[in-house]
Design a protein around this motif. Structure first.
Motif, PDB file in Angstrom:
ATOM      1  N   LEU A 126      42.434  49.667  34.273  1.00  0.00           N
ATOM      2  CA  LEU A 126      41.153  50.244  34.662  1.00  0.00           C
ATOM      3  C   LEU A 126      41.392  51.668  35.154  1.00  0.00           C
ATOM      4  O   LEU A 126      42.045  51.874  36.176  1.00  0.00           O
ATOM      5  N   THR A 127      40.861  52.632  34.438  1.00  0.00           N
ATOM      6  CA  THR A 127      41.065  54.028  34.827  1.00  0.00           C
ATOM      7  C   THR A 127      39.795  54.686  35.344  1.00  0.00           C
ATOM      8  O   THR A 127      39.826  55.837  35.776  1.00  0.00           O
ATOM      9  N   ASP A 128      38.667  53.971  35.296  1.00  0.00           N
ATOM     10  CA  ASP A 128      37.448  54.480  35.914  1.00  0.00           C
ATOM     11  C   ASP A 128      37.499  54.190  37.411  1.00  0.00           C
ATOM     12  O   ASP A 128      38.176  53.257  37.860  1.00  0.00           O
ATOM     13  N   ILE A 129      36.788  54.969  38.184  1.00  0.00           N
ATOM     14  CA  ILE A 129      36.825  54.807  39.647  1.00  0.00           C
ATOM     15  C   ILE A 129      36.128  53.513  40.060  1.00  0.00           C
ATOM     16  O   ILE A 129      34.981  53.259  39.688  1.00  0.00           O
ATOM     17  N   PHE A 130      36.845  52.701  40.843  1.00  0.00           N
ATOM     18  CA  PHE A 130      36.300  51.435  41.323  1.00  0.00           C
ATOM     19  C   PHE A 130      35.602  51.670  42.659  1.00  0.00           C
ATOM     20  O   PHE A 130      36.212  52.108  43.631  1.00  0.00           O
ATOM     21  N   GLU A 131      34.305  51.372  42.685  1.00  0.00           N
ATOM     22  CA  GLU A 131      33.502  51.518  43.900  1.00  0.00           C
ATOM     23  C   GLU A 131      33.290  50.131  44.518  1.00  0.00           C
ATOM     24  O   GLU A 131      32.609  49.289  43.950  1.00  0.00           O
ATOM     25  N   MET A 132      33.903  49.901  45.675  1.00  0.00           N
ATOM     26  CA  MET A 132      33.807  48.599  46.339  1.00  0.00           C
ATOM     27  C   MET A 132      32.504  48.509  47.137  1.00  0.00           C
ATOM     28  O   MET A 132      32.163  49.420  47.885  1.00  0.00           O
ATOM     29  N   GLU A 133      31.819  47.367  46.973  1.00  0.00           N
ATOM     30  CA  GLU A 133      30.562  47.160  47.680  1.00  0.00           C
ATOM     31  C   GLU A 133      30.637  46.011  48.673  1.00  0.00           C
ATOM     32  O   GLU A 133      30.064  46.085  49.764  1.00  0.00           O
ATOM     33  N   GLU A 134      31.368  44.962  48.306  1.00  0.00           N
ATOM     34  CA  GLU A 134      31.407  43.775  49.166  1.00  0.00           C
ATOM     35  C   GLU A 134      32.753  43.072  49.032  1.00  0.00           C
ATOM     36  O   GLU A 134      33.318  42.987  47.938  1.00  0.00           O
ATOM     37  N   ILE A 135      33.275  42.592  50.157  1.00  0.00           N
ATOM     38  CA  ILE A 135      34.542  41.868  50.185  1.00  0.00           C
ATOM     39  C   ILE A 135      34.262  40.450  50.664  1.00  0.00           C
ATOM     40  O   ILE A 135      33.669  40.259  51.732  1.00  0.00           O
ATOM     41  N   VAL A 136      34.692  39.463  49.863  1.00  0.00           N
ATOM     42  CA  VAL A 136      34.450  38.058  50.190  1.00  0.00           C
ATOM     43  C   VAL A 136      35.777  37.319  50.188  1.00  0.00           C
ATOM     44  O   VAL A 136      36.559  37.442  49.239  1.00  0.00           O
ATOM     45  N   TYR A 137      36.032  36.536  51.261  1.00  0.00           N
ATOM     46  CA  TYR A 137      37.282  35.787  51.289  1.00  0.00           C
ATOM     47  C   TYR A 137      37.204  34.619  52.264  1.00  0.00           C
ATOM     48  O   TYR A 137      36.415  34.598  53.199  1.00  0.00           O
ATOM     49  N   ASP A 138      38.046  33.629  51.989  1.00  0.00           N
ATOM     50  CA  ASP A 138      38.297  32.530  52.907  1.00  0.00           C
ATOM     51  C   ASP A 138      39.681  32.744  53.488  1.00  0.00           C
ATOM     52  O   ASP A 138      40.502  33.483  52.934  1.00  0.00           O
ATOM     53  N   VAL A 139      39.965  32.070  54.579  1.00  0.00           N
ATOM     54  CA  VAL A 139      41.258  32.244  55.232  1.00  0.00           C
ATOM     55  C   VAL A 139      42.402  31.851  54.310  1.00  0.00           C
ATOM     56  O   VAL A 139      43.459  32.484  54.284  1.00  0.00           O
ATOM     57  N   ASP A 140      42.206  30.812  53.522  1.00  0.00           N
ATOM     58  CA  ASP A 140      43.297  30.282  52.700  1.00  0.00           C
ATOM     59  C   ASP A 140      43.193  30.662  51.221  1.00  0.00           C
ATOM     60  O   ASP A 140      43.864  30.054  50.386  1.00  0.00           O
ATOM     61  N   THR A 141      42.343  31.627  50.871  1.00  0.00           N
ATOM     62  CA  THR A 141      42.199  31.977  49.461  1.00  0.00           C
ATOM     63  C   THR A 141      42.394  33.474  49.262  1.00  0.00           C
ATOM     64  O   THR A 141      42.451  34.250  50.215  1.00  0.00           O
ATOM     65  N   ILE A 178      41.267  37.258  47.916  1.00  0.00           N
ATOM     66  CA  ILE A 178      40.071  38.039  48.229  1.00  0.00           C
ATOM     67  C   ILE A 178      39.371  38.478  46.949  1.00  0.00           C
ATOM     68  O   ILE A 178      40.005  38.894  45.985  1.00  0.00           O
ATOM     69  N   THR A 179      38.053  38.378  46.944  1.00  0.00           N
ATOM     70  CA  THR A 179      37.253  38.886  45.846  1.00  0.00           C
ATOM     71  C   THR A 179      36.488  40.112  46.315  1.00  0.00           C
ATOM     72  O   THR A 179      35.780  40.067  47.322  1.00  0.00           O
ATOM     73  N   VAL A 180      36.656  41.200  45.590  1.00  0.00           N
ATOM     74  CA  VAL A 180      35.949  42.436  45.906  1.00  0.00           C
ATOM     75  C   VAL A 180      34.970  42.715  44.783  1.00  0.00           C
ATOM     76  O   VAL A 180      35.362  42.839  43.622  1.00  0.00           O
ATOM     77  N   THR A 181      33.692  42.773  45.106  1.00  0.00           N
ATOM     78  CA  THR A 181      32.670  43.071  44.103  1.00  0.00           C
ATOM     79  C   THR A 181      32.286  44.542  44.201  1.00  0.00           C
ATOM     80  O   THR A 181      32.332  45.148  45.267  1.00  0.00           O
ATOM     81  N   PHE A 206      42.019  40.155  44.632  1.00  0.00           N
ATOM     82  CA  PHE A 206      43.201  40.762  45.251  1.00  0.00           C
ATOM     83  C   PHE A 206      43.957  39.747  46.100  1.00  0.00           C
ATOM     84  O   PHE A 206      43.367  38.812  46.660  1.00  0.00           O
ATOM     85  N   ASP A 207      45.252  39.973  46.227  1.00  0.00           N
ATOM     86  CA  ASP A 207      46.023  39.335  47.278  1.00  0.00           C
ATOM     87  C   ASP A 207      45.711  40.084  48.569  1.00  0.00           C
ATOM     88  O   ASP A 207      45.569  41.313  48.578  1.00  0.00           O
ATOM     89  N   LEU A 208      45.604  39.354  49.686  1.00  0.00           N
ATOM     90  CA  LEU A 208      45.226  39.986  50.947  1.00  0.00           C
ATOM     91  C   LEU A 208      46.168  41.127  51.323  1.00  0.00           C
ATOM     92  O   LEU A 208      45.736  42.219  51.700  1.00  0.00           O
ATOM     93  N   GLY A 209      47.467  40.890  51.187  1.00  0.00           N
ATOM     94  CA  GLY A 209      48.433  41.926  51.546  1.00  0.00           C
ATOM     95  C   GLY A 209      48.298  43.162  50.675  1.00  0.00           C
ATOM     96  O   GLY A 209      48.414  44.297  51.160  1.00  0.00           O
ATOM     97  N   GLU A 210      48.029  42.960  49.385  1.00  0.00           N
ATOM     98  CA  GLU A 210      47.884  44.095  48.484  1.00  0.00           C
ATOM     99  C   GLU A 210      46.637  44.904  48.805  1.00  0.00           C
ATOM    100  O   GLU A 210      46.656  46.139  48.772  1.00  0.00           O
ATOM    101  N   PHE A 238      35.061  39.156  35.951  1.00  0.00           N
ATOM    102  CA  PHE A 238      35.993  38.975  37.062  1.00  0.00           C
ATOM    103  C   PHE A 238      37.412  39.079  36.519  1.00  0.00           C
ATOM    104  O   PHE A 238      37.748  38.488  35.491  1.00  0.00           O
ATOM    105  N   TYR A 239      38.257  39.821  37.253  1.00  0.00           N
ATOM    106  CA  TYR A 239      39.633  40.041  36.828  1.00  0.00           C
ATOM    107  C   TYR A 239      40.558  39.939  38.038  1.00  0.00           C
ATOM    108  O   TYR A 239      40.170  40.307  39.157  1.00  0.00           O
ATOM    109  N   LEU A 240      41.732  39.418  37.807  1.00  0.00           N
ATOM    110  CA  LEU A 240      42.746  39.390  38.847  1.00  0.00           C
ATOM    111  C   LEU A 240      43.578  40.664  38.771  1.00  0.00           C
ATOM    112  O   LEU A 240      43.949  41.111  37.688  1.00  0.00           O
ATOM    113  N   VAL A 241      43.856  41.241  39.944  1.00  0.00           N
ATOM    114  CA  VAL A 241      44.623  42.479  39.991  1.00  0.00           C
ATOM    115  C   VAL A 241      46.105  42.148  39.875  1.00  0.00           C
ATOM    116  O   VAL A 241      46.663  41.421  40.699  1.00  0.00           O
ATOM    117  N   GLU A 242      46.730  42.686  38.856  1.00  0.00           N
ATOM    118  CA  GLU A 242      48.157  42.482  38.613  1.00  0.00           C
ATOM    119  C   GLU A 242      48.991  43.559  39.301  1.00  0.00           C
ATOM    120  O   GLU A 242      50.073  43.287  39.815  1.00  0.00           O
TER     121      GLU A 242
END
Length: 435
Positions: A241-256, A258-261, A277-281, A353-357
């Motif tokens: 993805l080379t276009d600019i990613f504009e984050m609007e909302e972050i959703v996560y559970d403690v044990d899962t 993170i999804t950023v929309t 995303f992985d939380l640490g990343e 939806f895509y997982l960040v590698e």
């Protein structure tokens, strides 16, 4: 015809060729010049490497032609032949080993060991040997295998016409057991050109430079439904993805995870997308944006006491920080995950939806891509010129014009003309380079 006569004829043919505008204006004369070059080299027992051919090219620059000029050229050829024949006898393996340590040119080394300057041997030499991706022994074995099979044309066919489906072809199934680096060759080059009209060379010359200057959004043809996929063998295809990613909302559970929309912005248009995303990343990413990034990070350290049990934590960036967040200093390499369908089989997720590698720093990545692309373009130009040399060789062996072009991947008119111009340009002292 004696060598002296061949040199005289070669000189006059070469001058005539220049006067008529070069190879593109007189193909038959150009092929005769190439034929004479090879005959003269053979007369002295010299391989037609660029180093040896340079003696003849310098000879054509002498004016006027005289007995002294011819004699001087013959003496240079005799000296080169003596040095070549008197040099310690080396096996092909030893030649490759020295070439690797000396970073020598494929166009000097391959003729020395009896290999054609075809795409695949050049690939083996430049990409596998010089870049230390394979041992000299393995590279030599592969070169000997492809020469014994005489499958240069078949390899080219896979590359030019079956880049995305080569594994399903009969040619690939027949060659794969004998060529251990065939997959590496096809997989490395198949992404450089997606045009179904042009060869990989012409496609990549236009497309790679364009991709660096014009960021792309998610290609629609990546979102293909794969039903009944075995998760154990699923190999997702990465998308940059080379276009600019504009984050609007972050959703996560403690044990899962993170999804950023948000959305990908390109000019005046945008496309909604969600990234996993992985939380640490994600925290590492945000920490590189001093103001708003640090502000968002603060929300991850707060205890979610006010959230209902089993409910996800939702961070609306506009509500929490006053604005959305632009990750404009980074690129994202992502892939489509598998999901379990209603019929119990695994399939590729259809939603956006895509997982960040991998998270890549934009400036560093751009600099590396510019360097790599320059090297690739230089290599592709040399490969293309080598294909034209191979084409001429096929003609001399009695192949038809059409067959010779097909075997070397030069059957498209644009590709053929570019190859001829490159060969002529460098032969007359020019240097096609993107340095």
């Amino acid at each position: 015809m004696q060598v002296k006569e061949k040199l005289t004829t070669y000189y006059h043919h070469y001058q005539e060729l220049k006067e008529k505008g070069g190879p593109e204006e007189n193909t038959e004369l150009f092929e005769e010049v190439i034929h004479l070059e090879e005959e003269i080299m053979a007369s002295y027992g010299l391989p037609p490497s660029h180093t040896h051919l340079q003696i003849l090219w310098q000879f054509t620059e002498k004016a006027p032609l005289s007995e002294e000029v011819i004699q001087g050229t013959q003496e240079k050829l005799e000296t080169a032949a003596t040095e070549h024949l008197m040099a310690p006898v080396k096996t092909n393996l030893e030649v490759l080993q020295e070439a690797k340590s000396g970073k020598m040119s494929a166009f000097n080394v391959l003729p020395e060991i009896g290999q054609p300057t075809h795409d695949y041997p050049i690939f083996l030499f430049e990409e596998m040997l010089l870049k230390d991706k394979a041992t000299p022994e393995a590279v030599l074995q592969e070169m000997e295998s492809v020469k014994e099979l005489d499958c240069y044309g078949e390899v080219a066919t896979l590359l030019y016409y079956h880049r995305k489906t080569f594994r399903r072809t009969k040619i690939y199934k027949a060659l794969k057991p004998h060529l251990q680096f065939l997959d590496t060759y096809l997989q490395q080059l198949k992404a450089l050109g997606d045009s179904t009209e042009h060869s990989i060379f012409v496609s990549s010359l236009a497309k790679e430079a364009q991709q660096l200057s014009q960021p792309t959004t998610l290609p629609e043809d990546k979102i293909i439904s794969l039903i009944g996929v075995d998760p154990a063998t699923y190999t997702p295809e990465s998308i940059l993805l080379t276009d600019i990613f504009e984050m609007e909302e972050i959703v996560y559970d403690v044990d899962t995870a993170i999804t950023v929309t948000g959305k990908l912005n390109k000019g005046d248009s945008s496309k909604a997308v969600s990234l996993g995303f992985d939380l640490g990343e994600l925290c590492g990413l945000l920490s590189q944006y001093q103001e708003q990034g640090q502000q968002i990070l603060a929300f991850f350290h707060r205890t979610p006491d006010l959230n209902l049990p089993d409910s996800p934590i939702v961070i609306n960036l506009k509500d929490c920080t006053g604005r959305t967040f632009l990750a404009d200093a980074h690129y994202f390499r992502v892939y489509k995950p598998l999901v379990l369908g209603e019929d119990g089989t695994h399939q590729m997720m259809q939603e956006e939806f895509y997982l960040v590698e991998e998270i890549l720093e934009r400036d560093t990545f751009d600099a590396e891509q510019l360097k790599r692309t320059s090297e690739s373009l230089n290599g592709l130009l040399q490969h293309l010129k080598g294909s034209y040399q191979e084409y001429v060789a096929y003609l001399q062996e009695g192949e038809t014009e059409k067959k010779a072009r097909q075997k070397t991947g030069l059957d498209h008119p644009t590709t053929f003309e570019l190859a001829r111009h490159l060969y002529n340009y460098e032969k007359h002292g020019g240097k096609a380079s993107f340095d």
